[in-house]
Design a protein around this motif. Sequence first.
Motif, PDB file in Angstrom:
ATOM      1  N   UNK A 103       8.588   9.230   6.505  1.00  0.00           N
ATOM      2  CA  UNK A 103       8.119  10.618   6.404  1.00  0.00           C
ATOM      3  C   UNK A 103       6.635  10.710   6.098  1.00  0.00           C
ATOM      4  N   UNK A 104       6.011   9.543   5.843  1.00  0.00           N
ATOM      5  CA  UNK A 104       4.560   9.511   5.653  1.00  0.00           C
ATOM      6  C   UNK A 104       3.844   8.798   6.799  1.00  0.00           C
ATOM      7  N   UNK A 105       4.583   8.569   7.894  1.00  0.00           N
ATOM      8  CA  UNK A 105       4.043   7.916   9.106  1.00  0.00           C
ATOM      9  C   UNK A 105       3.419   6.564   8.784  1.00  0.00           C
ATOM     10  N   UNK A 106       4.115   5.794   7.933  1.00  0.00           N
ATOM     11  CA  UNK A 106       3.647   4.470   7.531  1.00  0.00           C
ATOM     12  C   UNK A 106       4.700   3.429   7.866  1.00  0.00           C
ATOM     13  N   UNK A 107       4.288   2.157   7.875  1.00  0.00           N
ATOM     14  CA  UNK A 107       5.213   1.039   8.046  1.00  0.00           C
ATOM     15  C   UNK A 107       4.980   0.036   6.921  1.00  0.00           C
ATOM     16  N   UNK A 108       5.822  -0.976   6.860  1.00  0.00           N
ATOM     17  CA  UNK A 108       5.693  -2.005   5.833  1.00  0.00           C
ATOM     18  C   UNK A 108       4.301  -2.637   5.853  1.00  0.00           C
ATOM     19  N   UNK A 109       3.743  -2.818   7.030  1.00  0.00           N
ATOM     20  CA  UNK A 109       2.440  -3.473   7.148  1.00  0.00           C
ATOM     21  C   UNK A 109       1.306  -2.663   6.529  1.00  0.00           C
ATOM     22  N   UNK A 110       1.532  -1.382   6.273  1.00  0.00           N
ATOM     23  CA  UNK A 110       0.509  -0.546   5.647  1.00  0.00           C
ATOM     24  C   UNK A 110       0.482  -0.701   4.125  1.00  0.00           C
ATOM     25  N   UNK A 111       1.457  -1.408   3.558  1.00  0.00           N
ATOM     26  CA  UNK A 111       1.572  -1.537   2.108  1.00  0.00           C
ATOM     27  C   UNK A 111       0.910  -2.836   1.645  1.00  0.00           C
ATOM     28  N   UNK A 112      -0.090  -2.683   0.790  1.00  0.00           N
ATOM     29  CA  UNK A 112      -0.842  -3.836   0.314  1.00  0.00           C
ATOM     30  C   UNK A 112      -0.097  -4.628  -0.750  1.00  0.00           C
ATOM     31  N   UNK A 113       0.646  -3.927  -1.615  1.00  0.00           N
ATOM     32  CA  UNK A 113       1.336  -4.607  -2.700  1.00  0.00           C
ATOM     33  C   UNK A 113       2.489  -3.726  -3.192  1.00  0.00           C
ATOM     34  N   UNK A 114       3.520  -4.383  -3.731  1.00  0.00           N
ATOM     35  CA  UNK A 114       4.683  -3.692  -4.298  1.00  0.00           C
ATOM     36  C   UNK A 114       4.978  -4.307  -5.658  1.00  0.00           C
ATOM     37  N   UNK A 115       5.269  -3.453  -6.638  1.00  0.00           N
ATOM     38  CA  UNK A 115       5.734  -3.937  -7.946  1.00  0.00           C
ATOM     39  C   UNK A 115       6.980  -3.156  -8.317  1.00  0.00           C
ATOM     40  N   UNK A 116       7.998  -3.881  -8.775  1.00  0.00           N
ATOM     41  CA  UNK A 116       9.249  -3.201  -9.115  1.00  0.00           C
ATOM     42  C   UNK A 116       9.969  -3.840 -10.276  1.00  0.00           C
ATOM     43  N   UNK A 117      10.561  -3.013 -11.103  1.00  0.00           N
ATOM     44  CA  UNK A 117      11.486  -3.471 -12.125  1.00  0.00           C
ATOM     45  C   UNK A 117      12.886  -3.188 -11.622  1.00  0.00           C
ATOM     46  N   UNK A 118      13.748  -4.199 -11.596  1.00  0.00           N
ATOM     47  CA  UNK A 118      15.056  -4.077 -10.967  1.00  0.00           C
ATOM     48  C   UNK A 118      16.154  -4.401 -11.980  1.00  0.00           C
ATOM     49  N   UNK A 119      17.066  -3.464 -12.170  1.00  0.00           N
ATOM     50  CA  UNK A 119      18.198  -3.672 -13.068  1.00  0.00           C
ATOM     51  C   UNK A 119      19.088  -4.798 -12.544  1.00  0.00           C
ATOM     52  N   UNK A 120      19.581  -5.631 -13.454  1.00  0.00           N
ATOM     53  CA  UNK A 120      20.465  -6.718 -13.058  1.00  0.00           C
ATOM     54  C   UNK A 120      19.744  -7.988 -12.654  1.00  0.00           C
ATOM     55  N   UNK A 121      18.415  -7.988 -12.723  1.00  0.00           N
ATOM     56  CA  UNK A 121      17.644  -9.183 -12.387  1.00  0.00           C
ATOM     57  C   UNK A 121      17.538 -10.009 -13.674  1.00  0.00           C
ATOM     58  N   UNK A 122      18.558 -10.825 -13.928  1.00  0.00           N
ATOM     59  CA  UNK A 122      18.717 -11.456 -15.238  1.00  0.00           C
ATOM     60  C   UNK A 122      18.476 -12.957 -15.257  1.00  0.00           C
ATOM     61  N   UNK A 123      18.658 -13.641 -14.142  1.00  0.00           N
ATOM     62  CA  UNK A 123      18.567 -15.096 -14.123  1.00  0.00           C
ATOM     63  C   UNK A 123      17.577 -15.562 -13.059  1.00  0.00           C
ATOM     64  N   UNK A 124      17.262 -16.852 -13.076  1.00  0.00           N
ATOM     65  CA  UNK A 124      16.361 -17.409 -12.063  1.00  0.00           C
ATOM     66  C   UNK A 124      16.982 -17.297 -10.674  1.00  0.00           C
ATOM     67  N   UNK A 125      18.308 -17.389 -10.597  1.00  0.00           N
ATOM     68  CA  UNK A 125      18.977 -17.228  -9.304  1.00  0.00           C
ATOM     69  C   UNK A 125      18.851 -15.785  -8.819  1.00  0.00           C
ATOM     70  N   UNK A 126      18.981 -14.822  -9.748  1.00  0.00           N
ATOM     71  CA  UNK A 126      18.762 -13.415  -9.393  1.00  0.00           C
ATOM     72  C   UNK A 126      17.347 -13.220  -8.851  1.00  0.00           C
ATOM     73  N   UNK A 127      16.380 -13.876  -9.496  1.00  0.00           N
ATOM     74  CA  UNK A 127      14.986 -13.737  -9.068  1.00  0.00           C
ATOM     75  C   UNK A 127      14.811 -14.233  -7.636  1.00  0.00           C
TER      76      UNK A 127
END
Length: 315
Positions: free
Chosen positions: A58-82
């Motif tokens: 809806x903003x006429x963008x694609x993944x390639x337009x994104x320079x960086x992403x940062x996210x906190x994700x619930x359930x990301x508890x172990x190195x395997x989850x990472x």
Amino acid sequence: MYIAIDGGGTKTEYLLLDKNFQVTDRYLGGCLNHDFLGKGWEDVQRLLRDSLDALLGRNSLTISDIQDVAGGISGLDTSEDQKHMDACFSRIGFSRFLAMNDGYLPIWAENPAGWGVSLNCGTGMCCAAIDELGNKIKLAGMDEWSGDAGGGNWIVMHMYRKVYEDLILKNSRTPLVEAYMERLSLSGKEDFINSWAALKSVDDPESRELHQKIIQLFFALFQRYNPETEVLANRMVKCAAYTIDAAVRNLQFSHEKIPVYFSGSILTKAAPEEYLSLLRKSLGCICQGKLDVKMCDRRPVEGAVQMLRMRKNIE
């Protein structure tokens, strides 16, 4: 352009940011916790991709337009989850991203220097901490496996369990049973048993409404000095205090006072002052007065924004 994400066990907030990290659009998606999704990480990647496609499209963008992403994700508890979470971002097409447990977000949101402790009680419960040197630790977040007590699901489950013990096993209509049955409009034992099917679901409006009613009832009864809810509340504050103390002991904090941020819907929206006072008292006793307890004023997703700023500044 940048994207900041707060991925929870119930809903996920996405922010689209311009080059100056100003919000240009916001999208609200569903659960991103693999523990709560039928197909686990496969569902995480699908739901993440669908939400990002909607936001970018809806903003006429694609993944390639994104320079960086940062996210906190619930359930990301172990190195395997990472590994699984990193793979989700990579397969979607991001070349630069940072994903960590969502418990760290309130620390970055409240303290631009990025250190302190976060007690996050929302759908689940976890404690995350970062010291001044950048060392991190995340404790709890594994439900019954780690003895968690204090998240919304925990409250709902233990309220149901207590009513089950009294009503079904003991055939006793205690004040808790009467209040529970009235709040959920249940007429008898069969209705109560059948209500479990809706309660155990975590991703539909009916279930969320029932959970809210039970959580509200829990705190209302606690305020009225109901002995059964007092027992549960004491378990919750004890769990929080010992978990925070363990996190602090495992890191290297040099300041005399360590900031502890209360976050998550249970602590910031549902809990009355009487419960928060009990929690502060427990923390003061177990942690010997070395904590400076604060209520989060900022949304957790702002922590992801601050992490993006930090990553940009150290390039």
